[in-house]
Enzyme design. Structure first.
Site, PDB file in Angstrom:
ATOM      1  N   MET A   1      -1.510  20.346  -7.177  1.00  6.59           N
ATOM      2  CA  MET A   1      -0.567  21.207  -7.880  1.00  6.59           C
ATOM      3  C   MET A   1      -0.837  20.956  -9.366  1.00  6.59           C
ATOM      4  O   MET A   1      -0.709  19.823  -9.837  1.00  6.59           O
ATOM      5  CB  MET A   1       0.850  20.807  -7.493  1.00  6.59           C
TER       6      MET A   1
ATOM      7  N   TYR B   1       3.151 -15.114   2.754  1.00  7.14           N
ATOM      8  CA  TYR B   1       3.166 -15.283   1.298  1.00  7.14           C
ATOM      9  C   TYR B   1       2.366 -16.530   0.958  1.00  7.14           C
ATOM     10  O   TYR B   1       2.473 -17.553   1.655  1.00  7.14           O
ATOM     11  CB  TYR B   1       4.594 -15.454   0.773  1.00  7.14           C
TER      12      TYR B   1
ATOM     13  N   ASP C   1       8.283   7.228  -3.819  1.00  5.05           N
ATOM     14  CA  ASP C   1       7.944   6.434  -5.004  1.00  5.05           C
ATOM     15  C   ASP C   1       8.112   7.217  -6.308  1.00  5.05           C
ATOM     16  O   ASP C   1       8.201   6.610  -7.369  1.00  5.05           O
ATOM     17  CB  ASP C   1       6.495   5.925  -4.902  1.00  5.05           C
TER      18      ASP C   1
HETATM   19  C1  LIG Z   1       0.255  -3.843  -1.121  1.00  3.90           C
HETATM   20  C2  LIG Z   1       1.403  -2.942  -0.754  1.00  3.90           C
HETATM   21  C3  LIG Z   1       2.106  -3.188   0.412  1.00  3.90           C
HETATM   22  C4  LIG Z   1       3.190  -2.378   0.752  1.00  3.90           C
HETATM   23  N1  LIG Z   1       3.866  -2.633   1.909  1.00  3.90           N
HETATM   24  C5  LIG Z   1       4.916  -1.857   2.251  1.00  3.90           C
HETATM   25  C6  LIG Z   1       5.582  -2.068   3.496  1.00  3.90           C
HETATM   26  O1  LIG Z   1       5.227  -2.958   4.272  1.00  3.90           O
HETATM   27  N2  LIG Z   1       6.624  -1.224   3.818  1.00  3.90           N
HETATM   28  C7  LIG Z   1       7.013  -0.213   2.978  1.00  3.90           C
HETATM   29  O2  LIG Z   1       7.956   0.522   3.318  1.00  3.90           O
HETATM   30  N3  LIG Z   1       6.394   0.017   1.805  1.00  3.90           N
HETATM   31  C8  LIG Z   1       5.353  -0.768   1.420  1.00  3.90           C
HETATM   32  N4  LIG Z   1       4.675  -0.502   0.270  1.00  3.90           N
HETATM   33  C9  LIG Z   1       5.117   0.627  -0.573  1.00  3.90           C
HETATM   34  C10 LIG Z   1       4.576   1.954  -0.037  1.00  3.90           C
HETATM   35  O3  LIG Z   1       3.171   1.894   0.020  1.00  3.90           O
HETATM   36  C11 LIG Z   1       5.026   3.097  -0.935  1.00  3.90           C
HETATM   37  O4  LIG Z   1       6.415   3.033  -1.129  1.00  3.90           O
HETATM   38  C12 LIG Z   1       4.678   4.447  -0.289  1.00  3.90           C
HETATM   39  O5  LIG Z   1       3.281   4.604  -0.214  1.00  3.90           O
HETATM   40  C13 LIG Z   1       5.247   5.592  -1.100  1.00  3.90           C
HETATM   41  O6  LIG Z   1       4.855   6.795  -0.512  1.00  3.90           O
HETATM   42  P1  LIG Z   1       4.918   8.153  -1.319  1.00  3.90           P
HETATM   43  O7  LIG Z   1       4.469   9.192  -0.355  1.00  3.90           O
HETATM   44  O8  LIG Z   1       6.217   8.290  -2.002  1.00  3.90           O
HETATM   45  O9  LIG Z   1       3.867   7.980  -2.512  1.00  3.90           O
HETATM   46  P2  LIG Z   1       2.292   7.768  -2.443  1.00  3.90           P
HETATM   47  O10 LIG Z   1       1.908   7.035  -1.223  1.00  3.90           O
HETATM   48  O11 LIG Z   1       1.899   7.217  -3.762  1.00  3.90           O
HETATM   49  O12 LIG Z   1       1.728   9.244  -2.306  1.00  3.90           O
HETATM   50  C14 LIG Z   1       1.775  10.194  -3.329  1.00  3.90           C
HETATM   51  C15 LIG Z   1       0.724  11.238  -3.005  1.00  3.90           C
HETATM   52  O13 LIG Z   1       0.856  12.335  -3.903  1.00  3.90           O
HETATM   53  C16 LIG Z   1      -0.431  12.844  -4.192  1.00  3.90           C
HETATM   54  N5  LIG Z   1      -0.324  13.597  -5.440  1.00  3.90           N
HETATM   55  C17 LIG Z   1       0.123  13.163  -6.644  1.00  3.90           C
HETATM   56  N6  LIG Z   1       0.148  14.166  -7.538  1.00  3.90           N
HETATM   57  C18 LIG Z   1      -0.291  15.279  -6.886  1.00  3.90           C
HETATM   58  C19 LIG Z   1      -0.499  16.652  -7.283  1.00  3.90           C
HETATM   59  N7  LIG Z   1      -0.211  17.068  -8.516  1.00  3.90           N
HETATM   60  N8  LIG Z   1      -0.996  17.520  -6.370  1.00  3.90           N
HETATM   61  C20 LIG Z   1      -1.280  17.107  -5.109  1.00  3.90           C
HETATM   62  N9  LIG Z   1      -1.113  15.828  -4.682  1.00  3.90           N
HETATM   63  C21 LIG Z   1      -0.611  14.927  -5.561  1.00  3.90           C
HETATM   64  C22 LIG Z   1      -1.297  11.596  -4.292  1.00  3.90           C
HETATM   65  O14 LIG Z   1      -2.662  11.898  -4.059  1.00  3.90           O
HETATM   66  C23 LIG Z   1      -0.700  10.709  -3.189  1.00  3.90           C
HETATM   67  O15 LIG Z   1      -1.386  10.818  -1.965  1.00  3.90           O
HETATM   68  C24 LIG Z   1       3.584  -1.293  -0.097  1.00  3.90           C
HETATM   69  C25 LIG Z   1       2.864  -1.051  -1.264  1.00  3.90           C
HETATM   70  C26 LIG Z   1       1.785  -1.855  -1.593  1.00  3.90           C
HETATM   71  C27 LIG Z   1       1.024  -1.567  -2.854  1.00  3.90           C
END
Ligand SMILES: Cc1cc2nc3c(=O)[nH]c(=O)nc-3n(C[C@H](O)[C@H](O)[C@H](O)COP(=O)(O)OP(=O)(O)OC[C@H]3O[C@@H](n4cnc5c(N)ncnc54)[C@H](O)[C@@H]3O)c2cc1C
Length: 487
Positions: free
Chosen positions: A140, A219, A307
């Site tokens: 987007m 951890y 997020d």
């Molecule tokens: C090491 C690690 C361990 C974790 N462990 C856990 C756990 O055990 N349990 C848990 O609940 N959470 C955990 N988390 C947190 C979890 O990974 C995030 O909260 C989750 O991925 C958030 O998902 P989301 O879909 O909101 O964002 P994201 O996963 O960041 O996805 C956002 C998506 O939007 C897309 N995007 C952005 N802008 C655009 C655009 N303009 N057009 C098209 N596409 C776009 C990106 O490509 C991306 O794929 C962990 C995080 C880390 C780093």
């Protein structure tokens, strides 16, 4: 002339939260389009700890069983969350001895471990079955909103083909660095960024170092680093996340700066506690540890979820789960408004309900971060650590923020309690599509709502009602009303 696509809801971002949004919208009968920058679902494991609440949401849309099956192929389940000086070395503490011990009575579902890379394809398949249109490798690029909706430009990354999307509502599930949020001028409030962290994905035969222990999150706290391991079946691969280096009182939190291959290997050796097993580093991901919540979750017809709305350190495994809860809270409300069953004011309750819960969960993740890994931050203050179940199942929409789920007893604003009705059928299985009234045997009122009688004293007590009273449960399984007569 450029194509214009019309769709009721446009979801920006097709990772865990965007895909969950599309799946839930489909479940409630709403057509959506998801645009995702990447060419496919997640390649990095990231989230893996899936709470009972998320599994309950997955149960509603029919993916709980497949998620459970796949999770067992990837991780040992029912493991411990504990701390060590190194995997081979001294144990420091067990925070949770067995992931499901003592919590099975609260839900028909169990906590599981399954990484995003394995989970997202399952959600994608279900979202497609439920009618979502998914466009990968599609970005987007810009958007404008007016009184009746949003007009967005999308572009295919490979073909360069562009299109205009006209939508009534847009969900920004575009992650921690949300460009939609930035463009709307919505600030993140909270504790800021406190580490430039890394995740090292590696292959090594670490089975002997586990010494038969069933460990879900390990951890690591030693003079070289602070971070955590997750290790996959058959214990020859996993990741080490590192959030700080060196002196425990004054650590270096800029872990990603200048990291070399040898530096990555040295960290793995220090965390494993041995330096004589072959290790192959497959990838290194850079990310920031932060604890922030968006000041607003909504601007006109655009909603932040996941997020993009709240970013928390991965201590407690709450981040992705909280995003799935956002998606569920929003999906049924959008459906009710789009289908003409509710006025648009219903959508005001999304931010009212989800923002305080998001902020509370961010703080709880931060408290776990400080107490389990980063005591050097303690002097800046942190919330007392609440019971995990208060965060995972007991979050409330009635202003109290949280309580233990065994105490809420059907109070309006809380999650409707689970009680088994038969071997495989929970009270929770009555919810998920429409408003449902649970009524005591002597309740008498005329209603066109779906009514289920609570026939036993155990059920009446679980929902805190007398035989003459009833409880109204929303499509997301939260209690709306409780009392005599009709809501
Ligand atoms: C090491 C690690 C361990 C974790 N462990 C856990 C756990 O055990 N349990 C848990 O609940 N959470 C955990 N988390 C947190 C979890 O990974 C995030 O909260 C989750 O991925 C958030 O998902 P989301 O879909 O909101 O964002 P994201 O996963 O960041 O996805 C956002 C998506 O939007 C897309 N995007 C952005 N802008 C655009 C655009 N303009 N057009 C098209 N596409 C776009 C990106 O490509 C991306 O794929 C962990 C995080 C880390 C780093």
């Amino acid at each position: 002339m450029q194509t214009t696509i019309e769709v009721p809801v446009l979801v920006v971002g097709g990772s865990l939260v965007g895909m969950s949004s599309a799946m839930l919208l489909g479940h409630y009968g709403v057509q959506s389009m998801v645009v995702e920058h990447h060419r496919g679902t997640a390649i990095h494991p990231r989230a893996a700890q899936i709470t009972q609440r998320t599994m309950e949401i997955f149960r509603t849309v029919g993916v709980e069983q497949i998620v459970r099956k796949k999770s067992a192929e990837q991780f040992v389940q029912d493991g411990a969350i504990m701390g060590v000086e190194s995997l081979a070395g001294k144990e420091i503490a067990y925070y949770i001895a067995n992931l499901n011990e003592g919590i099975r009575d609260l839900s028909p579902c169990e906590r599981v471990f399954i990484s995003q890379s394995l989970l997202e394809p399952l959600l994608k398949q279900r979202a497609e079955e439920l009618g979502a249109e998914l466009r990968f490798a599609t970005e987007m690029t810009s958007f404008e909103q007016d009184a009746t909706g949003v007009t967005a430009q999308i572009r295919h990354r490979d073909s360069g083909e562009t299109a205009t999307v006209r939508t009534r509502y847009m969900i920004a599930a575009d992650g921690a660095h949300s460009r939609v949020r930035d463009r709307l001028g919505i600030r993140m409030l909270g504790r800021g960024v406190f580490s430039n962290s890394i995740t090292i994905y590696f292959r090594a035969d670490v089975g002997p170092l586990l010494r038969g222990r069933n460990l879900s999150v390990i951890y690591v706290i030693n003079p070289v680093l602070r971070g955590f391991f997750r290790i996959e079946i058959p214990f020859t691969s996993g990741f080490l996340a590192v959030i700080a280096l060196g002196d425990p009182d004054h650590p270096n939190t800029d872990v990603s700066a200048g990291l070399t291959d040898q530096g990555g290997l040295d960290l793995l050796h220090a965390a494993l506690g041995v330096d004589d097993i072959p290790i192959k580093i497959e990838d290194v991901m850079r990310w920031q540890s932060e604890a922030n919540t968006a000041e607003r979750f909504r601007e006109g017809n655009i909603f932040l979820a996941g997020d993009s709305a709240h970013v928390m350190p991965p201590y407690g495994g709450f981040g992705g789960n909280t995003g799935v809860q956002d998606a569920q809270n929003l999906a049924w409300k959008l459906a009710w408004v789009l289908n003409g069953k509710a006025s648009p004011e219903l959508l005001d309750s999304y931010e009212r309900e989800r923002r305080p819960v998001g902020e509370f969960t961010v703080e709880q993740a931060y408290s776990r971060y400080v107490t389990r890994t980063a005591p050097y931050l303690a002097s800046k203050g942190f919330q007392p650590v609440a019971h995990d179940m208060n965060v995972e199942l007991g979050y409330c929409y009635d202003g109290r923020l949280h309580e233990h789920p065994s105490e809420s007893k059907g109070r309006p604003g809380t999650r409707a309690p689970h009680v088994w009705l038969s071997e495989n059928c929970s009270t929770l299985d009555l919810f998920g599509r429409d408003f449902v009234l649970l009524a005591g045997p002597d309740w008498k009122a005329a209603t066109n709502l779906q009514v289920h009688k609570l026939a036993t004293p155990e059920l009446l007590s679980a929902y805190g009602i007398t035989s003459r009273e009833a409880v109204l449960v929303r499509p997301d399984g939260f209690v709306e009303w409780r009392g005599e007569g009709c809501p």
